[in-house]
Design a protein around this motif. Structure first.
Motif, PDB file in Angstrom:
ATOM      1  N   LEU A 308       0.808  -1.217   0.000  1.00 54.94           N
ATOM      2  CA  LEU A 308       0.000   0.000   0.000  1.00 54.94           C
ATOM      3  C   LEU A 308       0.840   1.265   0.000  1.00 54.94           C
ATOM      4  CD1 LEU A 308      -3.006  -0.900   2.345  1.00 54.94           C
ATOM      5  CD2 LEU A 308      -2.908  -0.869  -0.159  1.00 54.94           C
ATOM      6  N   ASN A 309       2.154   1.123   0.041  1.00 51.59           N
ATOM      7  CA  ASN A 309       3.030   2.278  -0.143  1.00 51.59           C
ATOM      8  C   ASN A 309       3.075   2.711  -1.605  1.00 51.59           C
ATOM      9  OD1 ASN A 309       3.739   2.401   2.560  1.00 51.59           O
ATOM     10  ND2 ASN A 309       5.496   1.038   2.307  1.00 51.59           N
ATOM     11  N   ASP A 310       2.599   1.840  -2.484  1.00 56.34           N
ATOM     12  CA  ASP A 310       2.612   2.106  -3.924  1.00 56.34           C
ATOM     13  C   ASP A 310       1.307   2.795  -4.312  1.00 56.34           C
ATOM     14  OD1 ASP A 310       2.629   2.017  -6.741  1.00 56.34           O
ATOM     15  OD2 ASP A 310       3.804   0.162  -6.750  1.00 56.34           O
ATOM     16  N   VAL A 311       1.395   4.060  -4.712  1.00 53.86           N
ATOM     17  CA  VAL A 311       0.191   4.824  -5.042  1.00 53.86           C
ATOM     18  C   VAL A 311      -0.537   4.216  -6.229  1.00 53.86           C
ATOM     19  CG1 VAL A 311       1.344   6.470  -6.590  1.00 53.86           C
ATOM     20  CG2 VAL A 311      -0.718   7.169  -5.339  1.00 53.86           C
ATOM     21  N   ARG A 312       0.167   3.508  -7.090  1.00 53.03           N
ATOM     22  CA  ARG A 312      -0.488   2.869  -8.235  1.00 53.03           C
ATOM     23  C   ARG A 312      -1.460   1.790  -7.762  1.00 53.03           C
ATOM     24  NH1 ARG A 312       5.112   1.444 -11.201  1.00 53.03           N
ATOM     25  NH2 ARG A 312       5.399   0.738  -9.040  1.00 53.03           N
ATOM     26  N   VAL A 313      -1.070   1.070  -6.752  1.00 46.29           N
ATOM     27  CA  VAL A 313      -1.949   0.036  -6.186  1.00 46.29           C
ATOM     28  C   VAL A 313      -3.150   0.684  -5.501  1.00 46.29           C
ATOM     29  CG1 VAL A 313      -2.095  -1.819  -4.473  1.00 46.29           C
ATOM     30  CG2 VAL A 313      -0.058  -1.619  -5.927  1.00 46.29           C
ATOM     31  N   ARG A 314      -2.904   1.765  -4.779  1.00 44.48           N
ATOM     32  CA  ARG A 314      -3.998   2.457  -4.095  1.00 44.48           C
ATOM     33  C   ARG A 314      -5.007   3.005  -5.104  1.00 44.48           C
ATOM     34  NH1 ARG A 314       0.439   4.875  -1.111  1.00 44.48           N
ATOM     35  NH2 ARG A 314      -0.106   6.983  -1.834  1.00 44.48           N
ATOM     36  N   LYS A 315      -4.503   3.586  -6.192  1.00 43.38           N
ATOM     37  CA  LYS A 315      -5.417   4.114  -7.208  1.00 43.38           C
ATOM     38  C   LYS A 315      -6.185   2.991  -7.890  1.00 43.38           C
ATOM     39  CE  LYS A 315      -3.275   8.533  -8.432  1.00 43.38           C
ATOM     40  NZ  LYS A 315      -2.680   9.345  -9.523  1.00 43.38           N
ATOM     41  N   ALA A 316      -5.523   1.878  -8.146  1.00 40.83           N
ATOM     42  CA  ALA A 316      -6.209   0.748  -8.774  1.00 40.83           C
ATOM     43  C   ALA A 316      -7.348   0.244  -7.885  1.00 40.83           C
ATOM     44  CB  ALA A 316      -5.219  -0.378  -9.056  1.00 40.83           C
ATOM     45  N   LEU A 317      -7.126   0.219  -6.580  1.00 40.51           N
ATOM     46  CA  LEU A 317      -8.187  -0.166  -5.653  1.00 40.51           C
ATOM     47  C   LEU A 317      -9.383   0.771  -5.774  1.00 40.51           C
ATOM     48  CD1 LEU A 317      -6.096  -0.948  -2.433  1.00 40.51           C
ATOM     49  CD2 LEU A 317      -7.647  -2.560  -3.552  1.00 40.51           C
ATOM     50  N   ALA A 318      -9.096   2.059  -5.817  1.00 36.59           N
ATOM     51  CA  ALA A 318     -10.178   3.047  -5.898  1.00 36.59           C
ATOM     52  C   ALA A 318     -10.907   2.964  -7.235  1.00 36.59           C
ATOM     53  CB  ALA A 318      -9.621   4.446  -5.686  1.00 36.59           C
ATOM     54  N   TYR A 319     -10.144   2.878  -8.324  1.00 35.14           N
ATOM     55  CA  TYR A 319     -10.744   2.892  -9.649  1.00 35.14           C
ATOM     56  C   TYR A 319     -11.572   1.642  -9.915  1.00 35.14           C
ATOM     57  CZ  TYR A 319      -7.416   6.682 -10.800  1.00 35.14           C
ATOM     58  OH  TYR A 319      -6.696   7.848 -10.822  1.00 35.14           O
TER      59      TYR A 319
END
Length: 537
Positions: A308-319
């Protein structure tokens, strides 16, 4: 929204409201013989202490047992509580509240300005260990940060009793919405002698001394709260409901069943059932905007999972979460899909356009897939996360749907259900990866949401710390128009994605047709039993 510009204008808010309240029952109304009210609670109330409680449902109960400086009417406007009015200094940094001389504690003692001084110092005092200590800082009370950090004594907080009926507050920065903030339960007065005598046991029914329209008769944790009319309340002669009962029922469907069986007068509508109930019970099923936002909070701090330190993963979760399906097919109660944090109906707020909020869901999924591939994840190399949620069939249904939506992107989500107290305790201890969370506004202004993700917040459980975000929110405190700062804060959240916005609440209720006095135009949904009554059917 109240925005005083001169000392005299601060009084204009209350000039039209008499110091002595009127009877809430319109002339010509025939009252029912039974003047009791039984309402539903989803979870056990963790604390009956105004300075310790953090729950919305707890505040609903505390509002009956205690009274602060001001209350709200059915439209959300401020009306006198213990305070009859206030003045503001020319520089807008000193508030002087005039307290009524007939406010009385349930043991007969007078309510004085010193009771407010004691309560506010107690809230900020590190020894109290209140999760709402930061509220004193949000209110900009002079020396609040230093008291909360332990660098100053609580006696140095910017509050004082000028005399028994004059309470003075000094704030560091002018806040046009400051008077609205004093309706929050954490600012309610408490009875010092009772707390000193009984310690942590002061909130037991046999010990509690309150100043509200009702007194606590019984509290069986996780089962029921019983309250009865107080004969020492300053406006007791105009209080109509005689007894209040709050029943804790963890299952929303069971709550509805017990409502239909006549055991409850008010209950939340389970997800998906509002259209049917509105058709069958048009006078009882209601849906109105409610200032709360439903999210999944991500633990991006040191104790959170590295992925979850990876913003790409966080954005993918949201999207990857289709909010239209959640709102239109699961909830079906007038809720709004959310692509930002602050509730859409918050006074003076306009959500900014962000890249992801303007995409179609098809485009969001494509972007989420690209982000996951770029980060090195996918169905063949899944990201494993645990999503905690508190007991509720509705939360379960949403969590199941979200986990299924995210699976094609390469997310393997384990669902972990727990009771409310355990859930919140684990969040506060940063013992989670993803967690269902909802925040209801403490007052009707966007800062009540956006301050939560500052580094000084007492509820930033995901430990999202961002210097740019802190700076924007600090700037908003002195801005003539804070909206651009609020919109920039929302853009930062959209760019960093420490939370997954899901939906903005509506208050979706079943209410017995003979109940009157619940607010319908106040987005805060702040209700007072003293303003309610039952009519003869």
């Amino acid at each position: 929204m109240f925005r005083p510009t001169l000392a005299a204008s601060a009084l204009a808010l209350l000039v039209a409201t008499p110091a002595l309240a009127d009877n809430p029952v319109p002339e010509g109304t025939t009252l029912a013989e039974d003047q009791t009210f039984t309402f539903w609670l989803l979870d056990a109330i963790k604390s009956m202490d105004p300075q310790i409680n953090t729950d919305v449902e707890g505040s609903d109960v505390l509002r009956q047992l205690f009274e602060g400086l001001y209350n709200e009417d059915a439209d959300g406007s401020l009306v006198p509580g213990v305070a009859t009015d206030h003045e503001v200094s020319e520089d807008q940094t000193t508030y002087t509240f005039t307290l009524r001389d007939d406010a009385t504690w349930s043991n007969g003692d007078p309510v004085t300005a010193q009771d407010f001084v004691y309560a506010w110092r107690r809230l900020a005092d590190p020894a109290t260990a209140s999760e709402y200590a930061w509220y004193m800082e949000l209110m900009q009370v002079v020396n609040a940060p230093e008291v909360i950090s332990g660098d100053m004594d609580p006696e140095e907080l910017g509050v004082r009793a000028v005399d028994d009926h004059t309470f003075e507050v000094q704030i560091a920065t002018p806040l046009p919405y400051f008077p609205q903030m004093v309706v929050h339960a954490s600012t309610f007065p408490v009875h010092q002698a009772t707390i000193e005598e009984h310690g942590d046991n002061w909130t037991r029914p046999e010990n509690m001394v309150g100043n509200g329209a009702y007194v606590l008769d019984e509290h069986i944790l996780g089962e029921r709260v019983e309250m009865s009319q107080s004969d020492t309340y300053w406006d007791a002669e105009n209080v109509v409901l005689t007894n209040l009962t709050a029943l804790t029922i963890n299952d929303v469907n069971q709550g509805l069943t017990r409502y239909l069986a006549g055991e409850l007068d008010r209950v939340d509508v389970p997800a998906g059932q509002f259209p049917r109930l509105k058709e069958e019970y048009p006078e009882q099923a209601t849906s109105t905007p409610y200032s709360c936002s439903y999210i999944y909070m991500l633990n991006v701090g040191d104790s959170g999972p590295e992925v979850l330190n990876d913003v790409r993963v966080r954005k993918a979760l949201a999207y990857g979460i289709d909010r239209d399906i959640i709102v239109d097919r699961i909830l079906q109660g007038g809720q709004e899909p959310s692509y930002n944090w602050t509730h859409w109906a918050t006074a003076g707020f306009e959500a900014p356009e962000t890249e992801w909020s303007t995409m179609s869901q098809e485009d969001r999924m494509a972007e989420a897939q690209a982000l996951m591939e770029e980060a090195g994840y996918g169905p063949d190399n899944p990201v494993e996360l645990t999503l905690n949620y508190n007991t509720s069939e509705d939360h379960k249904r949403i969590a199941i749907a979200a986990s299924q939506m995210l699976k094609p992107l390469g997310f393997d989500i384990t669902l972990n259900n727990m009771e409310w107290k355990v859930h919140t305790d684990r969040m506060q201890a940063q013992d989670f990866e993803m967690a269902r969370y909802a925040w209801c506004g403490d007052y009707n202004e966007a800062s009540t949401y956006l301050d939560l993700f500052t580094s000084y917040s007492g509820h930033n459980n995901g430990e999202f710390f961002n210097e740019e975000y802190d700076a924007v929110m600090k700037e908003s405190k002195t801005a003539e128009d804070p909206l651009p700062m609020y919109q920039e804060a929302e853009r930062i959240l959209a760019e960093e994605m420490p939370i997954l916005p899901i939906y903005h609440y509506a208050q979706v209720d079943m209410v017995k047709p003979d109940i009157r006095g619940l607010p319908t135009e106040n987005v805060m949904q702040t209700w007072y039993a003293k303003d309610m009554y039952r009519v003869a059917e």
